[in-house]
Design an enzyme around this catalytic site. Structure first.
Site, PDB file in Angstrom:
ATOM      1  N   ARG A   1      -0.471   4.488 -10.442  1.00  0.00           N
ATOM      2  CA  ARG A   1      -1.784   4.167  -9.911  1.00  0.00           C
ATOM      3  C   ARG A   1      -2.316   5.452  -9.466  1.00  0.00           C
ATOM      4  O   ARG A   1      -1.800   5.941  -8.665  1.00  0.00           O
ATOM      5  CB  ARG A   1      -1.702   3.062  -8.932  1.00  0.00           C
ATOM      6  CG  ARG A   1      -1.014   3.385  -7.779  1.00  0.00           C
ATOM      7  CD  ARG A   1      -1.058   1.989  -6.604  1.00  0.00           C
ATOM      8  NE  ARG A   1      -0.207   2.181  -5.478  1.00  0.00           N
ATOM      9  CZ  ARG A   1      -0.160   3.237  -4.731  1.00  0.00           C
ATOM     10  NH1 ARG A   1      -1.198   4.137  -4.349  1.00  0.00           N
ATOM     11  NH2 ARG A   1       0.693   3.179  -3.667  1.00  0.00           N
TER      12      ARG A   1
ATOM     13  N   HIS B   1      -3.257   2.381  -2.942  1.00  0.00           N
ATOM     14  CA  HIS B   1      -2.756   0.937  -3.052  1.00  0.00           C
ATOM     15  C   HIS B   1      -3.791  -0.106  -2.929  1.00  0.00           C
ATOM     16  O   HIS B   1      -4.218  -0.817  -3.700  1.00  0.00           O
ATOM     17  CB  HIS B   1      -1.815   0.787  -1.999  1.00  0.00           C
ATOM     18  CG  HIS B   1      -1.112  -0.641  -2.209  1.00  0.00           C
ATOM     19  ND1 HIS B   1      -0.462  -1.318  -3.036  1.00  0.00           N
ATOM     20  CD2 HIS B   1      -1.608  -1.769  -1.352  1.00  0.00           C
ATOM     21  CE1 HIS B   1      -0.214  -2.505  -2.849  1.00  0.00           C
ATOM     22  NE2 HIS B   1      -0.760  -2.838  -1.594  1.00  0.00           N
TER      23      HIS B   1
ATOM     24  N   TYR C   1       1.460  10.080   1.720  1.00  0.00           N
ATOM     25  CA  TYR C   1       2.717   9.839   1.379  1.00  0.00           C
ATOM     26  C   TYR C   1       3.046  10.394   0.073  1.00  0.00           C
ATOM     27  O   TYR C   1       4.320  10.554  -0.427  1.00  0.00           O
ATOM     28  CB  TYR C   1       3.100   8.363   1.561  1.00  0.00           C
ATOM     29  CG  TYR C   1       2.299   7.397   0.615  1.00  0.00           C
ATOM     30  CD1 TYR C   1       2.618   7.407  -0.546  1.00  0.00           C
ATOM     31  CD2 TYR C   1       1.106   6.619   1.496  1.00  0.00           C
ATOM     32  CE1 TYR C   1       1.594   6.287  -1.270  1.00  0.00           C
ATOM     33  CE2 TYR C   1       0.454   5.916   0.728  1.00  0.00           C
ATOM     34  CZ  TYR C   1       0.605   5.701  -0.584  1.00  0.00           C
ATOM     35  OH  TYR C   1      -0.397   4.767  -1.149  1.00  0.00           O
TER      36      TYR C   1
END
Length: 369
Positions: A259, A263, A272
């Site tokens: 992706r 998210h 992250y």
């Protein structure tokens, strides 16, 4: 080859990153190939507009799909008209292929219950936001077809890599194997379950191999190669309808992909993951990959690409206008559509809420929130 003998780590690929043929392409006519390309472009543009709407405060939290168009569109095209789709919450591209209007998807993320009103002929279950809750639902749905003698019906159930760590995933897969149901379990392995990387999700070499524990076949495919995805999904659906003597009907497909965005729009992926990782995966982008292949085959040219881009931009613009023309839902509607009869505590909360809205007005309440 039997279920147990197959090596689930053999990743299926038809096109390389540059759109060159490295495997056996599926037998698709030009119209279908153009349709896959167009719907991938549609999904990408819709995604960009939806993120923009959320950032402008015109829509609630939204889960971006960019990067996953190859897996969504390729797999959805493999379904027959009477097959079923069991989505998670990110399958905006797959559902539009099956007949769910973009307006409905927008309404859902804008907070309208009408977004869950799926057209009867679309054969799509409602969006499932809880992780993996749709997996046992899909297994039970497919079992019902067997009980009713609907031998030619099959379905596909989507979930992410994070779902494979949930109990619902294992219970649904185990049920599917025991009762030999005609369902394809499609794992969108996009490398990150919010901020949890794939390597922290499981010690298994692949996610596809988890199917072996339940007695059926697991297949790993390049999820950013729409032709490879179409091919393995078509094969899995055919087996679901008419399995070989030594195979069970279910299949688990692990589509390896990425992706590109967050998210959800409430997430900050820069916390992250490294930008270099994102750029490395963007080199595998499914849209230019298929575009290069179609141009090489003489099916697509610059003029047709421009026409398709204009078409999808207009389609998305029309969907946005249609969704935003709907009257805003009343805040107290949050208490509806869950129970046939509200439990006493929720009925009491509803009455208190309605009283507060009547006193202060819904706009004042929303601004306060």
């Amino acid at each position: 080859m039997s279920t147990i003998d197959r090596d689930p780590s053999d990743r299926v690929q038809v096109l390389d990153e540059d759109g060159n043929v490295v495997g056996d392409p599926p037998d698709l006519d030009e119209q279908t190939l153009i349709g896959i390309y167009r719907d991938m472009k549609l999904a990408r543009h819709f995604d960009q507009r939806a993120v923009s709407l959320q950032r402008q405060g015109r829509m609630g939290t939204y889960p971006p799909l960019s990067g996953q168009e190859g897996a969504q569109i390729g797999s959805a095209y493999a379904l027959r008209e009477d097959d079923w789709m069991v989505p998670s919450y990110r399958e905006h591209g797959a559902t539009v292929v099956r007949g769910l209007p973009l307006k409905k998807t927008l309404l859902y993320w804008m907070g309208y219950e009408a977004g869950n009103d799926v057209p009867e002929d679309a054969n799509i279950l409602p969006v499932a936001v809880p992780i993996a809750s749709q997996v046992p639902h899909a297994a039970g749905l497919a079992w019902s077809w067997k009980l009713q003698g609907q031998d030619n019906t099959a379905g596909i159930c989507y979930f992410g890599d994070g779902a494979t760590s949930e109990g619902d995933f294992h219970e649904g897969m185990n049920f599917a194997g025991v009762y030999d149901v005609p369902m394809v379990f499609f794992c969108n392995n996009n490398q990150w379950a919010i901020s949890v990387p794939r390597e922290n999700q499981t010690a298994s070499e692949t996610l596809a191999q988890k199917a072996v524990a339940y007695g059926f076949e697991g297949v790993q495919v390049d999820g950013m190669d729409p032709l490879a995805v179409y091919k393995v999904t078509q094969d899995a659906l055919a087996k679901a309808r008419d399995p070989d003597e030594d195979q069970l009907r279910p299949t688990m497909i692990e589509a390896v992909q990425y992706r590109f965005g967050a998210h959800t729009t409430a997430d900050d992926p820069s916390v992250y993951r490294e930008e270099s990782e994102v750029q490395e995966w963007k080199a595998k982008d499914p849209i230019p990959r298929l575009e290069a292949y179609l141009e090489d085959q003489g099916i697509l040219d610059e003029k047709r690409v421009e026409e398709i881009e204009a078409e999808v931009e207009q389609q998305v613009a029309d969907a946005v206008d249609a969704a935003e023309s709907e009257p805003r839902p009343e805040p107290e509607e949050m208490f509806e559509h869950t129970y046939a009869e509200l439990p006493e505590d929720l009925e009491r909360q509803r009455e208190e809420f309605v009283s507060m809205v009547e006193k202060h007005g819904s706009d004042a309440f929303l601004e306060e929130e």
